[in-house]
Design a protein around this motif. Structure first.
Motif, PDB file in Angstrom:
ATOM      1  N   GLU A 233      38.894  20.859  27.642  1.00 22.27           N
ATOM      2  CA  GLU A 233      38.976  20.423  29.040  1.00 22.27           C
ATOM      3  C   GLU A 233      40.364  19.899  29.381  1.00 22.27           C
ATOM      4  O   GLU A 233      40.806  20.000  30.526  1.00 22.27           O
TER       5      GLU A 233
ATOM      6  N   THR B 271      29.773  25.789  24.656  1.00 16.94           N
ATOM      7  CA  THR B 271      29.433  25.642  26.073  1.00 16.94           C
ATOM      8  C   THR B 271      30.667  25.297  26.888  1.00 16.94           C
ATOM      9  O   THR B 271      30.911  25.859  27.965  1.00 16.94           O
TER      10      THR B 271
ATOM     11  N   GLN C 164      33.075  28.294  27.305  1.00 15.03           N
ATOM     12  CA  GLN C 164      32.535  29.274  28.252  1.00 15.03           C
ATOM     13  C   GLN C 164      32.685  28.771  29.687  1.00 15.03           C
ATOM     14  O   GLN C 164      33.104  29.507  30.580  1.00 15.03           O
ATOM     15  N   ARG C 165      32.379  27.503  29.910  1.00 10.37           N
ATOM     16  CA  ARG C 165      32.422  26.936  31.263  1.00 10.37           C
ATOM     17  C   ARG C 165      33.861  26.855  31.786  1.00 10.37           C
ATOM     18  O   ARG C 165      34.099  26.977  32.990  1.00 10.37           O
TER      19      ARG C 165
ATOM     20  N   THR D   1      39.669  28.658  35.334  1.00  8.67           N
ATOM     21  CA  THR D   1      38.906  27.425  35.161  1.00  8.67           C
ATOM     22  C   THR D   1      38.360  26.982  36.520  1.00  8.67           C
ATOM     23  O   THR D   1      39.107  26.926  37.494  1.00  8.67           O
TER      24      THR D   1
ATOM     25  N   TYR E 146      37.104  21.256  37.160  1.00  8.52           N
ATOM     26  CA  TYR E 146      37.708  20.824  35.890  1.00  8.52           C
ATOM     27  C   TYR E 146      39.227  20.885  35.959  1.00  8.52           C
ATOM     28  O   TYR E 146      39.777  21.774  36.604  1.00  8.52           O
TER      29      TYR E 146
ATOM     30  N   ILE F   5      31.623  17.992  27.569  1.00  6.70           N
ATOM     31  CA  ILE F   5      30.752  19.118  27.925  1.00  6.70           C
ATOM     32  C   ILE F   5      30.031  19.582  26.653  1.00  6.70           C
ATOM     33  O   ILE F   5      30.659  19.896  25.656  1.00  6.70           O
TER      34      ILE F   5
END
Length: 239
Positions: free
Chosen positions: A158, A187, A190-191, A222, A226, A238
């Protein structure tokens, strides 16, 4: 063999040719690091051989997993005493490098060091990744983001992935035990627009430890949500 020639040979094994001038820059870097470390905490590693192996050579390992000669811009997030950003800049003078750290004293040291080493196209920034990752000119503006910080991979992702443009890479420089971190980070990656993790293990020379360089390609932009506000990624990763 003196330590400079040792670094030259090790760099050559990574496909990096270091000139006498570059070796002089590494030598000055070591001197300034140890000198400044007497009055502020920059590194627990101060023995010359250890600095050359665990900081300088360790930083140059990125060239074994990413084609640095084809990369133009790099941001080093949580750079601390300048690793890996400054060793990579010394070895690859063409790079535009941004050194980002949240502690102003470290940033002041780095700015002074950059001047002494006569490095151009290096920007030293006092700030947090969560703020700078939203700024125009920095968000999705870099070929490569890297971090050698101690945060877990889902948190580092992040911090770092928002800086990388689609098609660029994020490299997390980690210690010996990364299996659980990789699982926990799926996760988040991927996000945030990241792809699969390519895990490259290395053993440092002279039995100085094991490293894993985790390379994540940026596959998608992104989302605007974020990075979240400062402090949130570490407190609420996350998962």
């Amino acid at each position: 063999m003196d330590i400079s020639q040792w670094l030259r040979e090790q760099a050559a094994s990574l496909g990096i040719t270091l000139t006498d001038e570059q070796l002089d820059q590494f030598a000055m870097y070591y001197e300034r690091l140890v000198e400044k470390n007497r009055v502020m905490n920059l590194t627990a590693i101060t023995e010359q051989e250890d600095v050359y192996i665990k900081h300088f050579y360790d930083s140059l390992l990125l060239a074994a997993v990413v084609p640095i000669d084809q990369i133009n811009s790099l941001i080093d997030v949580g750079t601390g005493a300048g690793f890996p950003g400054i060793p990579l800049k010394i070895a690859f003078p063409h790079l535009r490098v941004v050194l980002l750290d949240s502690l102003n004293k470290r940033v002041s040291f780095l700015a002074e060091l950059v001047r002494e080493l006569r490095l151009d196209k290096v920007e030293t920034i006092h700030g947090r990744a969560e703020e700078w990752g939203r700024r125009t000119g920095y968000r999705e503006a870099f070929d490569l983001a890297t971090a050698r910080a101690v945060a877990k991979l889902n948190v580092l992702a992040e911090y770092c992935l928002p800086f990388v443009h689609v098609g660029g890479s994020f490299v997390a420089m980690k210690g010996p035990d990364v299996t659980e971190e990789q699982r926990e980070a799926k996760t988040a990656l991927q996000r945030l627009g990241g792809g699969e993790i390519a895990d490259h293990p290395f053993t440092l020379p002279k039995e100085k430890g094991t490293r894993h360089l985790l390379v994540i390609r940026k596959r998608a932009n992104t989302p605007k949500a974020y990075p979240r506000k400062p402090g949130t990624p570490a407190k609420q990763p996350i998962v």
